[in-house]
Design an enzyme around this catalytic site. Sequence first.
Site, PDB file in Angstrom:
ATOM      1  N   ASP A   1       0.870  -1.181   0.000  1.00  0.00           N
ATOM      2  CA  ASP A   1       0.000   0.000   0.000  1.00  0.00           C
ATOM      3  C   ASP A   1       0.902   1.226   0.000  1.00  0.00           C
ATOM      4  OD1 ASP A   1      -2.623   1.445   2.143  1.00  0.00           O
ATOM      5  OD2 ASP A   1      -1.492   2.190   0.423  1.00  0.00           O
TER       6      ASP A   1
ATOM      7  N   HIS B   1      -5.053  11.727  13.824  1.00  0.00           N
ATOM      8  CA  HIS B   1      -6.062  11.647  12.768  1.00  0.00           C
ATOM      9  C   HIS B   1      -7.259  10.791  13.175  1.00  0.00           C
ATOM     10  CE1 HIS B   1      -3.503  13.698   9.995  1.00  0.00           C
ATOM     11  NE2 HIS B   1      -2.561  12.796  10.119  1.00  0.00           N
TER      12      HIS B   1
ATOM     13  N   ASP C   1       7.408  15.217  10.811  1.00  0.00           N
ATOM     14  CA  ASP C   1       7.366  15.254   9.345  1.00  0.00           C
ATOM     15  C   ASP C   1       7.343  16.704   8.862  1.00  0.00           C
ATOM     16  OD1 ASP C   1       3.941  13.924   9.469  1.00  0.00           O
ATOM     17  OD2 ASP C   1       4.858  15.671  10.427  1.00  0.00           O
TER      18      ASP C   1
HETATM   19  C1  LIG Z   1      -0.791  10.965  13.181  1.00  0.00           C
HETATM   20  O1  LIG Z   1       0.018  10.297  12.240  1.00  0.00           O
HETATM   21  C2  LIG Z   1       1.026  11.061  11.849  1.00  0.00           C
HETATM   22  C3  LIG Z   1       0.792  11.618  10.461  1.00  0.00           C
HETATM   23  O2  LIG Z   1       0.062  12.817  10.535  1.00  0.00           O
HETATM   24  O3  LIG Z   1       2.082  11.898   9.983  1.00  0.00           O
HETATM   25  C4  LIG Z   1       0.061  10.609   9.568  1.00  0.00           C
HETATM   26  C5  LIG Z   1       0.121  11.035   8.118  1.00  0.00           C
HETATM   27  C6  LIG Z   1      -0.809  10.198   7.234  1.00  0.00           C
HETATM   28  C7  LIG Z   1      -0.494  10.442   5.781  1.00  0.00           C
HETATM   29  C8  LIG Z   1      -1.483   9.740   4.880  1.00  0.00           C
HETATM   30  N1  LIG Z   1      -1.193  10.006   3.478  1.00  0.00           N
HETATM   31  C9  LIG Z   1       0.014   9.305   3.038  1.00  0.00           C
HETATM   32  C10 LIG Z   1       0.199   9.490   1.559  1.00  0.00           C
HETATM   33  C11 LIG Z   1       1.570   8.967   1.164  1.00  0.00           C
HETATM   34  N2  LIG Z   1       2.190   9.871   0.228  1.00  0.00           N
HETATM   35 ZN   LIG Z   2       2.068  13.912   9.954  1.00  0.00          ZN
END
Ligand SMILES: COCC(O)(O)CCCCCNCCCN
Ligand SMILES: [Zn+2]
Length: 664
Positions: A20, A135, A265
């Site tokens: 995924d 989230h 991040d």
């Molecule tokens: C709380 O979790 C920490 C977070 O905010 O970093 C989670 C991010 C989900 C990012 C979902 N999309 C990913 C697409 C890949 N290109």
């Molecule tokens: Zn994040």
Amino acid sequence: MGTALIYDEEMTRYKLLWVDPACKIEVPERLVVSYGALVENGLADRCVSIPVREATDADILLVHSEEYLEAVKKTPYMTLEELKEFTLQYGDVYFHPNIYHCAKLALGATLQLVDNVMTGKVRNGLALVRPPGHHSMRSAASGFCIFNNVAIAAQYVKQKYGVKRVLIVDWDIHHGQGVQYSFEDDPSVLYFSWHRYEHQKFWPNLRESDFDVVGKEKGAGSTINVPWNKVKMQNSDYLSIFFHVLLPVAYEFSPDLVLVCAGFDSAIGDPEGEMCATPDIFAHLTHLLMNLAGGKLCAVLEGGYNLKSLAQSVCQTVHSLLGDPAPRPANLEGPCNSALESLQCVRSAHRKYWSCLKHAADLPTSDISTKRIKLAEDEEEEKLDEVEKEKLIAAMVWPQPVKRVTPPTRTAVVLPDGVACPDRCKHFSLSEDPDPLVVQKLRENFIKDADDKDAVTLSSLIALVDKMEKNEICSGLALVRDVSMAMRCVAQHATTALSNRVLVVCVGDGIVPHRGTDDGKTLVVHFSSKESEEQECKYLIPVCLKKGCSDASGFIQAVLGLLLPLGYEYDPSLVLLVQTPGSGICDSVWQQLTGLLQGLAQGHILVLMQEDERTCIDPTCSSLLGDAAPSLGQLHAAPPEDVEAVENLRQRLKADWKLLQTTE
Ligand SMILES: COCC(O)(O)CCCCCNCCCN
Ligand SMILES: [Zn+2]
């Protein structure tokens, strides 16, 4: 009091079991490298290690529904196919037979941290957890999150400790919509989040992540969304938002506890954020929050996918939680246009809810805003396909953060005879007789009429500043007969002999040195209640506050929105903090000022006070030693003329000092 570190390697024992692309970045190594770096840098040993616990159903049900919990409880017994099937109902998240167990540990770790901070076992701490939380929603997993660790922690402390106000700072680069939904009508929880948004083009692509979504009903104003509509945001962009949105509101709100959704991040090198802020920025973001809530701060890991910048950012955060001086905030230039537009929009959207923002400008009308003009290179970049882009980002390099060693002596004091040296401080006096040449020079330059005792004191101060320069001493306090003379002497020595930049912060209606302000070697910011006769210029900034420093709200807002941006952009190697008689400043405000200024100059701050100011010695030393300043309590509206004065000053100075900008 210490810093807690909560971590258990059991939380590394789940991972993505199928293909995924959206989830492949959330790997167990995130925790392994973070904890490993803390151990390697000797930081883990300096923390109080607190064991995790499993969250109970009651803990989980503080935010989540029974049906969601019951459904998640079934996942440990599912086959791979059933897990895939179960996952399909949610977005950008995956399940694993052990993820429910780990989600209970992540939440349990968070609540253990909160319990230990609230009961005073430790002052602050970090919970290194996965799965993350911000989230996940009442009845849905999302974005790698199963249970909303921080949202549950906020409900938990309100219920268990009767906490009145909780501030949640979400510096992860994604919008924690799960947290926002939990508290949108709750005025007791202030949720602040910045997030990559790109005008709703970035995940989770929600309209309610934009700056004009501020909370509902009683909760109006208690949700602050800062959208980043471009990538490559830098340290200056992040600090501008802290100085001109988060900190002014946070001090007005006066939380009893600060929770941080500590996602990394938002740092350079991260494939999700694509930002350019360097890991050492988290030293400052953490430091700037540490004088709120009497220092009660719980940081909980959320995102962070570049294993190198994640590990470095985690270390920077823990260094600051431990009270280690922050690295100097080098090369700050000012927010980019897109950040400035977001800043102006957020301040405008919240001015009717927060008195500190009452004078904020209207929404930007400029139709040249980044919204409408797709700059050529952006289209160019978009042409790069995913793989190319990921390679570019993974190849990004940045300077290794400087080592943060606390000097052997944290705080040295120069006191008149007979005045006791406060605990934990080192009494500083000249080891040998002052060098006659030095004394001669001092007498010529500074002490026309004064007696030799001054010469000894001044040569002690010079020796003290030299030791700070060599990082043998971090900070100092000196009680002197004549603060103006001492101020001029130290400023001159530091700028000439040591060719440093000195930030001189003067509090009170005393005399201000004029020397050094024209060549930029000294930046003087003078808070007083009198219109100054000094001619304002780029390096001599008189701040006239009606009630002087006696009005906590007006003064602290001037510190947050004017002094800190100036200080960070100036980036001195020494801070001289001088309290002249009649300042009217109260101890707790003075301690906030002393605490906040330690984010500069690697903590090299020398406080000068009149020798008869005996009551100020202990509070000042407590702050210099890194103790959190007492909370100021909820701040009433600052006197309008003070807000006006600071606003006008900012408008006049922003051409020279870019971090003062709040509008396009
Ligand atoms: C709380 O979790 C920490 C977070 O905010 O970093 C989670 C991010 C989900 C990012 C979902 N999309 C990913 C697409 C890949 N290109
Ligand atoms: Zn994040």
